[in-house]
Design a protein around this motif. Structure first.
Motif, PDB file in Angstrom:
ATOM      1  N   GLY A   1      -6.043  -7.197   1.617  1.00 52.38           N
ATOM      2  CA  GLY A   1      -6.447  -6.875   3.117  1.00 52.38           C
ATOM      3  C   GLY A   1      -7.663  -7.851   3.400  1.00 52.38           C
ATOM      4  N   ALA A   2      -8.839  -7.953   2.614  1.00 52.11           N
ATOM      5  CA  ALA A   2      -9.872  -8.395   2.841  1.00 52.11           C
ATOM      6  C   ALA A   2      -9.583  -9.991   2.645  1.00 52.11           C
ATOM      7  CB  ALA A   2     -10.973  -8.072   2.028  1.00 52.11           C
ATOM      8  N   GLY A   3      -8.926 -10.192   1.617  1.00 51.88           N
ATOM      9  CA  GLY A   3      -8.570 -11.668   1.431  1.00 51.88           C
ATOM     10  C   GLY A   3      -7.680 -12.365   2.577  1.00 51.88           C
TER      11      GLY A   3
ATOM     12  N   ILE B   1      -5.146   2.506  -2.169  1.00 47.95           N
ATOM     13  CA  ILE B   1      -6.328   1.840  -1.261  1.00 47.95           C
ATOM     14  C   ILE B   1      -7.021   0.683  -1.793  1.00 47.95           C
ATOM     15  CG2 ILE B   1      -8.582   2.766  -0.483  1.00 47.95           C
ATOM     16  CD1 ILE B   1      -7.480   5.620  -0.367  1.00 47.95           C
ATOM     17  N   GLN B   2      -7.283   0.765  -3.047  1.00 43.17           N
ATOM     18  CA  GLN B   2      -7.704  -0.571  -3.901  1.00 43.17           C
ATOM     19  C   GLN B   2      -6.727  -1.710  -3.473  1.00 43.17           C
ATOM     20  OE1 GLN B   2      -7.807  -0.900  -8.177  1.00 43.17           O
ATOM     21  NE2 GLN B   2     -10.045  -0.692  -7.981  1.00 43.17           N
TER      22      GLN B   2
ATOM     23  N   PHE C   1       0.656  -1.221   0.018  1.00 39.88           N
ATOM     24  CA  PHE C   1       0.068   0.128  -0.147  1.00 39.88           C
ATOM     25  C   PHE C   1       0.915   1.448  -0.027  1.00 39.88           C
ATOM     26  CE2 PHE C   1      -1.529   3.214   2.901  1.00 39.88           C
ATOM     27  CZ  PHE C   1      -2.544   3.847   1.977  1.00 39.88           C
ATOM     28  N   LEU C   2       2.037   1.183   0.974  1.00 42.95           N
ATOM     29  CA  LEU C   2       2.883   2.501   0.780  1.00 42.95           C
ATOM     30  C   LEU C   2       3.567   2.587  -0.448  1.00 42.95           C
ATOM     31  CD1 LEU C   2       3.926   2.099   4.631  1.00 42.95           C
ATOM     32  CD2 LEU C   2       2.410   3.543   3.900  1.00 42.95           C
TER      33      LEU C   2
ATOM     34  N   PHE D   1      -8.537  -7.001 -10.432  1.00 45.42           N
ATOM     35  CA  PHE D   1      -8.523  -5.652 -10.998  1.00 45.42           C
ATOM     36  C   PHE D   1      -7.519  -4.618 -10.357  1.00 45.42           C
ATOM     37  CE2 PHE D   1     -11.720  -6.302  -8.118  1.00 45.42           C
ATOM     38  CZ  PHE D   1     -11.639  -5.510  -7.180  1.00 45.42           C
ATOM     39  N   TRP D   2      -7.099  -5.015  -9.232  1.00 38.90           N
ATOM     40  CA  TRP D   2      -6.301  -4.146  -8.378  1.00 38.90           C
ATOM     41  C   TRP D   2      -4.789  -4.244  -9.091  1.00 38.90           C
ATOM     42  CZ3 TRP D   2      -1.733  -5.848  -6.147  1.00 38.90           C
ATOM     43  CH2 TRP D   2      -1.584  -6.960  -5.982  1.00 38.90           C
ATOM     44  N   LEU D   3      -4.374  -5.336  -9.578  1.00 43.76           N
ATOM     45  CA  LEU D   3      -3.136  -5.156 -10.229  1.00 43.76           C
ATOM     46  C   LEU D   3      -2.743  -4.289 -11.208  1.00 43.76           C
ATOM     47  CD1 LEU D   3      -0.327  -6.429 -10.282  1.00 43.76           C
ATOM     48  CD2 LEU D   3      -1.032  -8.432 -11.588  1.00 43.76           C
ATOM     49  N   PRO D   4      -3.709  -4.029 -12.339  1.00 44.82           N
ATOM     50  CA  PRO D   4      -3.587  -3.214 -13.363  1.00 44.82           C
ATOM     51  C   PRO D   4      -3.568  -1.891 -12.820  1.00 44.82           C
ATOM     52  CG  PRO D   4      -4.855  -5.176 -14.281  1.00 44.82           C
ATOM     53  CD  PRO D   4      -4.590  -5.280 -12.712  1.00 44.82           C
ATOM     54  N   GLY D   5      -4.416  -1.615 -11.987  1.00 41.84           N
ATOM     55  CA  GLY D   5      -4.587  -0.349 -11.230  1.00 41.84           C
ATOM     56  C   GLY D   5      -3.139   0.154 -10.535  1.00 41.84           C
TER      57      GLY D   5
END
Length: 940
Positions: free
Chosen positions: A162-164, A155-156, A138-139, A221-225
């Motif tokens: 984190g939820a996983g 954040i995404q 995240f950082l 989807f978080w990885l491309p972002g």
């Protein structure tokens, strides 16, 4: 292994200082840390080593590390590629890069956290390192925090992974409790885990954590972002390290859970779906980093399929593909970073002719892309040939499933060849561009070296496939069955080679018709990203509705809700559950009845008085009465603490009441509130009933019988209460004093509303200070005449040293007699209160000219330091040792190391009192004085 973790921790702490001293060149000495640790991994390859360090054995929370064949593979990638990428940062960033020192610390710390993750044998410890990588990711992704796209991506990634991770924790607990051990080595040794619905749920939760970490559809989807991060972050976290954590977990658990009925449907289906959907998307995006990002999602799906099949041949192919993917994908990301750095763009529509202008860079990219496409003689070709062969040999799968799986992998490989060719064409080919092509300045040799090393390694590993096979085979042999194949650059003509030729031919055709697939600059894949946004909006709306329903801004309503819940739930449980009879005795001596009656009268009186100060005093009497009851029951420590806390509480109430009118408004005391009285009576009855039933329900011997001898035997003290606080249950105390520090900071923040720290004014800083005047207290003459009391100042001058000596006595005697750090700190705090009341704010600074925040920080650091110091000496954290020394005058002295922990508690309590006096005393008093002066000016 502990030394490697400690080395990375020290390097991370020293990184900001190194960057400040050396600038961006500090990355070179920092890269030596993982490089040196890689030497240890190579030297111990093939050996199995374990580290067992007790931490909290009763809850199976120990530092259990295990270095085996699979851990060696992952450690080599984490440390080796990590060293190259850290060195790459020295030329990627400029010296004026914002927060470069912090970035270096986070990157080195991430390498250490990944090493801890892949060597953790205790599943709870694995989860701790798992979430540490989540936070550091995240950082790192949000390094450019001033850019909205970076903040959103960070954040995404944090929310999804984190939820996983939290879901995975539940699965870990189920597995640990059902199997009787939280050690992965125990699970692997038993081979046959418990079965049932609970274990099926646990497997699903463990896979959910792995899928989220490795960006598998639909959590991809978080990885491309996350490509908004600097390129070194993408090359390390999203190609070689963090996203491999989920694949590693599946590979680690496959020998145990591959036979679970949920395993293959989840792993194989989602793996193939990721391979196909992301591979198709990588043929559409125009940003070179996004081409590689979607390619990473596709390859992660392929990896998940191979390590999840559960056969030795598939495991060997999977580990080979893990190695090859880390080599070629980290190389290609660094190539893109160089292109972006030198050309100023990553848009393949604006790049042309770079192959001619940067032949070395182009050569490295070609080798890496060949490996990604699975062409000989690269290690990617060796891994893909082995993968196709292992799928065809997967006897554990039904024939239709094996055929469908093989078809899906072949189709995904076709997409891989297509986007590999598209990457090379988009980055290096000569193209007809309407606008002028991007400018170019040649990169230096040090900038080119890391990707070139990885590209050459991909070629060397392919040529030495047999040697690589020998290094990877030990893990494959841990799976059920016999390993009958090996890695080789040439296996002869056969079905895998025929499929490879088909893949290459169709992939090139797909590249030729790429324009028909459409282009898009947005990193979206289906509706997953939009589903994420919709989920967040739904959660926000639900939160707002719950807040409107439960928090309406009425304190009485909130208290009523809480108290009604307290009444209803325990009463229902007692009425429907099994109960035992209760036996009550009213008192042990008539004196207790007298004290109880006084407390009851004071409590009732506090509800009917209109004067606020009188009500507070009446409530204080009930507190002192409770302390007397403690003393009568033989608990002098509790009684002493109760008296001190009650006194300090009264002082705080008095300080706060200065901001309120002396009398409660008549409109609020006009009538008797029957509902509130009934609620109060019911709460009192329920609490008393619960206490009675709790005591009556005890069937075993009370533990307090064992506490006094245990306190003396293990803690070296006769005062069981103090030994409990600083030794036996020191973790609880550490948590409580941490809450005290947070509370003190919160109070100061609410009152000061701006800067948290600030020194109190000294007497010499006052404009009315006269150095020649003689007073009982240094700042006594500076106090307003209306509040000045000569008798109080004289008394304070005489009593203050005595109270401080008593405070020190309580502190040192607490281990064997009533007292301790908490009681001593409260006593010192009361002495400071006396100085403040007698001499005002200037006198408080003269009494203790130390910043309250410094006392709080020093106390917390000292208390926490005792935990780590014992750990470094090979003992469990917060362990106590007794040291007996003989001094010339004092004779023999027994020193218990828990005294240092207790001193931390002492400093925190003193700092808390000083902070309260600063905020509720000095600051609030100054604001009230200002308001009074302003009110007088208006009235005039």
């Amino acid at each position: 292994m502990l030394i490697i973790l400690l080395a990375h921790a020290i390097a991370a702490l020293a990184a900001p200082l190194c960057v400040r001293a050396l600038g961006r060149n500090a990355f070179y000495p920092l890269a030596l840390v993982p490089l040196g640790c890689l030497g240890w991994v190579i030297a111990n390859w093939g050996d199995t080593q374990q580290v067992r360090l007790a931490w909290a054995p009763s809850i199976q929370m120990n530092v259990d590390l295990r270095f085996d064949s699979l851990a060696a593979i992952m450690c080599a990638l984490v440390l080796g590629i990590g060293a190259l990428i850290i060195a790459y940062c020295a030329r990627y960033f400029e010296d004026d890069e914002p927060r470069l020192g912090l970035f270096a610390a986070e990157l080195v710390g991430f390498a250490g956290a990944m090493f801890g993750l892949v060597t953790s044998d205790n599943m709870v410890l694995l989860f701790i390192f798992w979430e540490t990588t989540t936070v550091l990711s995240f950082l790192l992704v949000g390094h450019n925090a001033e850019q909205p796209v970076s903040r959103r991506a960070a954040i995404q990634a944090l929310l999804v992974t984190g939820a996983g991770g939290l879901a995975m924790l539940v699965g870990i607990i189920i597995v640990g409790e059902r199997s009787g051990s939280y050690l992965l080595s125990d699970l692997l040794a038993h081979g046959n885990p418990p079965t049932g619905a609970a274990m099926d749920v646990a497997v699903a939760l463990l896979l959910l954590g792995a899928l989220s970490k490795s960006a598998i559809v639909p959590l991809h989807f978080w990885l491309p972002g996350a490509m908004a991060a600097p390129t070194p972050v993408s090359a390390y976290l999203h190609a070689a390290a963090m996203v491999k954590a989920g694949v590693y977990l599946v590979a680690r658990l496959a020998p145990v859970f591959a036979g679970n009925p949920l395993w293959h449907p989840i792993v194989l289906t989602l793996g193939v779906a990721s391979m196909l959907l992301a591979g198709l998307r990588s043929l559409q995006v125009t940003d070179l980093k996004l081409v590689l990002a979607f390619g990473t999602v596709s390859q992660l799906g392929f990896l998940l399929v191979l390590v999840g099949i559960g056969t030795p041949e598939a495991a060997l192919a999977g580990t080979a593909l893990i190695v090859s993917h880390a080599l070629f994908k980290a190389c290609l990301f660094m190539v893109v970073g160089i292109i972006d750095h030198s050309a100023g763009t990553r848009d393949l529509r604006l790049l042309s002719g770079l192959g001619r202008r940067a032949p070395v860079l182009c050569g490295a990219a070609v080798l890496a892309a060949l490996s990604m496409a699975g062409l000989p003689p690269m290690i990617g070709f060796v891994a893909k040939e082995s993968a196709l062969d292992s799928i065809l040999r997967a006897d554990g799968l039904a024939d239709p499933a094996r055929i469908l799986l093989c078809a899906g992998v072949v189709l995904g490989s076709v997409l891989t060849v297509g986007y590999s060719a598209r990457f090379l064409w988009g980055a290096f080919a000569d193209k007809r561009i309407r606008d002028a092509s991007a400018p170019w300045h040649a990169p230096g040799a040090l900038f080119l070296a890391p990707p070139v090393v990885l590209a050459v390694a991909s070629l060397a590993a392919g040529l030495a496939a047999g040697w690589v096979s020998d290094r990877l085979a030990p893990y494959a042999k841990t799976l059920p069955g016999e390993l009958v194949s090996h890695l080789a650059l040439w296996h002869g003509f056969g079905t895998p080679l025929a499929l490879t030729m088909v893949v290459i031919a169709l992939g090139l055709v797909l590249f030729e018709i790429r324009d028909r697939l459409g282009e898009s600059a947005k990193p979206r894949l289906g509706n997953a990203d939009r589903a994420y946004d919709a989920t967040l909006r739904a959660m926000d709306n639900l939160s707002l509705r719950m807040t409107r329903a439960t928090q309406r801004g009425s304190l009485p309503l909130s208290q009523t809700t809480i108290l009604i819940t307290l009444i209803v739930l325990p009463t229902v449980m007692l009425a429907t559950g099994t109960r035992t009879g209760i036996e009550l005795r009213l008192w042990d001596s008539p004196l207790q009845a007298v004290i109880g009656a006084i407390m009851a009268v004071m409590a009732i009186g506090a509800t009917v008085l209109r004067n606020r100060l009188a009500s507070v005093l009446f409530v204080g009497v009930t507190g002192y009465g409770c302390g007397v009851l403690f003393a009568l029951h033989g608990a002098p420590d509790l009684a002493l603490t109760q008296f001190l806390v009650e006194t300090l509480t009264l002082v705080i109430f008095v300080l706060v009441l200065r901001a309120f009118p002396a009398e409660i408004e008549a409109s609020r005391t006009g009538r008797f509130k029957k509902r509130r009285a009934l609620l109060a009576i019911l709460v009192g009855a329920v609490v008393s009933g619960l206490a009675a039933f709790a005591v009556a329900a005890r069937s075993a011997e009370p533990i307090w019988h064992r506490i006094p001898p245990a306190a003396y035997q293990f803690g070296g003290g006769k005062n069981a209460v103090n030994v409990l606080l600083v030794d036996i249950r020191a973790w609880d105390t550490l948590g409580e004093i941490s809450v005290l520090v947070v509370a003190a900071t919160g109070v100061a923040s609410l009152v000061f509303r701006s800067r948290r720290f600030g020194s109190l004014p000294r007497a010499v800083e006052s404009p009315n200070y006269r150095p020649d005047m003689v007073t009982w207290l240094t700042a006594g003459r500076l106090l307003d005449r209306r509040y000045r009391s000569i008798v109080l100042q004289i008394t304070t001058r005489l009593v203050f040293p005595t109270i401080m000596v008593l405070s020190v006595y309580f502190f040192f005697s607490g281990h064997n007699a009533p007292g301790g750090g908490f009681a001593g700190g409260l006593t010192a705090g009361l002495a400071l209160v006396l100085r403040y009341l007698a001499g005002g704010r200037y006198e408080l600074a003269e009494a203790l000219p130390i910043e309250a925040g410094h006392l709080l920080g020093a106390g917390l650091a000292l208390a926490a330091g005792t935990a780590t110091s014992s750990l470094l000496l090979g003992a469990p954290p917060l362990s106590s040792a007794v040291v007996a020394i003989t001094l010339p005058v004092l004779g023999q002295i027994k020193l218990v190391t828990a005294l240092f922990f207790d001193f931390g508690v002492y400093l925190i309590v003193v700092g808390l009192v000083l902070d309260v006096l600063r905020s509720l005393g000095v600051r609030l008093g100054s604001e009230l004085d200002t308001e009074n002066v302003a009110a007088k000016g208006v009235s005039r």
